[in-house]
Design a protein around this motif. Sequence first.
Motif, PDB file in Angstrom:
ATOM      1  N   GLY A 115       0.664  -1.202   0.223  1.00  0.00           N
ATOM      2  CA  GLY A 115       0.095   0.143  -0.153  1.00  0.00           C
ATOM      3  C   GLY A 115       0.963   1.401   0.042  1.00  0.00           C
ATOM      4  O   GLY A 115       0.188   2.411   0.277  1.00  0.00           O
ATOM      5  N   ARG A 117       2.574   2.369  -2.591  1.00  0.00           N
ATOM      6  CA  ARG A 117       3.037   2.518  -4.000  1.00  0.00           C
ATOM      7  C   ARG A 117       2.214   3.703  -4.601  1.00  0.00           C
ATOM      8  O   ARG A 117       1.620   3.653  -5.612  1.00  0.00           O
ATOM      9  CB  ARG A 117       3.086   1.563  -4.959  1.00  0.00           C
ATOM     10  CG  ARG A 117       4.194   0.188  -4.192  1.00  0.00           C
ATOM     11  CD  ARG A 117       3.915  -0.790  -5.386  1.00  0.00           C
ATOM     12  NE  ARG A 117       2.787  -1.459  -5.317  1.00  0.00           N
ATOM     13  CZ  ARG A 117       2.292  -2.323  -4.556  1.00  0.00           C
ATOM     14  NH1 ARG A 117       2.824  -2.687  -3.547  1.00  0.00           N
ATOM     15  NH2 ARG A 117       1.157  -2.748  -4.978  1.00  0.00           N
ATOM     16  N   ASP A 140       0.260   1.563  -7.079  1.00  0.00           N
ATOM     17  CA  ASP A 140      -0.699   0.598  -6.437  1.00  0.00           C
ATOM     18  C   ASP A 140      -1.635   0.243  -7.293  1.00  0.00           C
ATOM     19  O   ASP A 140      -2.317   1.004  -8.092  1.00  0.00           O
ATOM     20  CB  ASP A 140      -1.030   1.638  -5.178  1.00  0.00           C
ATOM     21  CG  ASP A 140      -1.813   0.610  -4.291  1.00  0.00           C
ATOM     22  OD1 ASP A 140      -2.909  -0.202  -4.649  1.00  0.00           O
ATOM     23  OD2 ASP A 140      -1.556   0.510  -3.074  1.00  0.00           O
ATOM     24  N   LEU A 195      -5.319   4.789   0.750  1.00  0.00           N
ATOM     25  CA  LEU A 195      -4.107   4.302   0.121  1.00  0.00           C
ATOM     26  C   LEU A 195      -2.872   4.563   1.341  1.00  0.00           C
ATOM     27  O   LEU A 195      -1.952   3.963   1.165  1.00  0.00           O
ATOM     28  CB  LEU A 195      -3.560   5.192  -1.028  1.00  0.00           C
ATOM     29  CG  LEU A 195      -4.394   4.947  -2.275  1.00  0.00           C
ATOM     30  CD1 LEU A 195      -4.154   6.011  -3.289  1.00  0.00           C
ATOM     31  CD2 LEU A 195      -4.252   3.677  -2.788  1.00  0.00           C
ATOM     32  N   GLU A 199      -2.627  -2.558   2.881  1.00  0.00           N
ATOM     33  CA  GLU A 199      -3.278  -3.527   2.126  1.00  0.00           C
ATOM     34  C   GLU A 199      -3.170  -4.757   3.229  1.00  0.00           C
ATOM     35  O   GLU A 199      -2.277  -5.174   3.791  1.00  0.00           O
ATOM     36  CB  GLU A 199      -2.773  -3.857   0.999  1.00  0.00           C
ATOM     37  CG  GLU A 199      -2.601  -2.825  -0.046  1.00  0.00           C
ATOM     38  CD  GLU A 199      -2.276  -3.376  -1.481  1.00  0.00           C
ATOM     39  OE1 GLU A 199      -3.092  -4.217  -2.214  1.00  0.00           O
ATOM     40  OE2 GLU A 199      -1.144  -3.344  -1.926  1.00  0.00           O
TER      41      GLU A 199
END
Length: 212
Positions: A115, A117, A140, A195, A199
């Motif tokens: 998460g 990127r 991402d 973001l 993740e």
Amino acid sequence: MDKIPKILIGFIVAALILAVILTGVLYLDSQKQFNESMPNESELLEMIRESGNLRNPEILRVVEDGDENYRILVALFHDKTSEGSSGFLTIDKTRQTLTGVMGGGSESFSYGEEGARRITTGGLRSNNMSYFYFGSINCDPRIASYKIEYYAPDSTLQIIERKVEEKTFLELHEGEMVNGIVCYDEDGNDITADLWEPETDENETGGNDGEN
């Protein structure tokens, strides 16, 4: 007494001639510096090594802009031996009456496995001009498109809307960004805030349900 004004006039004339000669030399030198090409890839890599203390940097994208008085180059790079070492290198050159100036600096940012990127931005103000740039390395996968608002040189509000066609990209624009980048998923939902959260693995399960 009559000789003093003549001597002073002679000094003044000589000083003016010297000033004109020095001005011409400095101007020609600045013209020469400005007309020289921007650094090539090997020179950019050496700058990145020195400024970021990186062992094995790689340039992924390069963009340039400018006119007869100002030039700017931005390079997007990462270190092949360290996933967390990435950033922008900026080079700008100005042509002024007496001096030619060339400056450079790097802005580093980190990309993690989960998460991080995101699309990253930077900016540069020089010679009464403002530029901003943005890019991503292995963007991402949740980001399908994004929007950027900025003020153009004529002070009008402009909007950039892009679909993510390439996972690694870099853009450079003249103007000043307002607010930040707004990112959307493939359904058009604003996921900007999401973001900044790592993740999660969809296969992860909580609790010990089913155990006897």
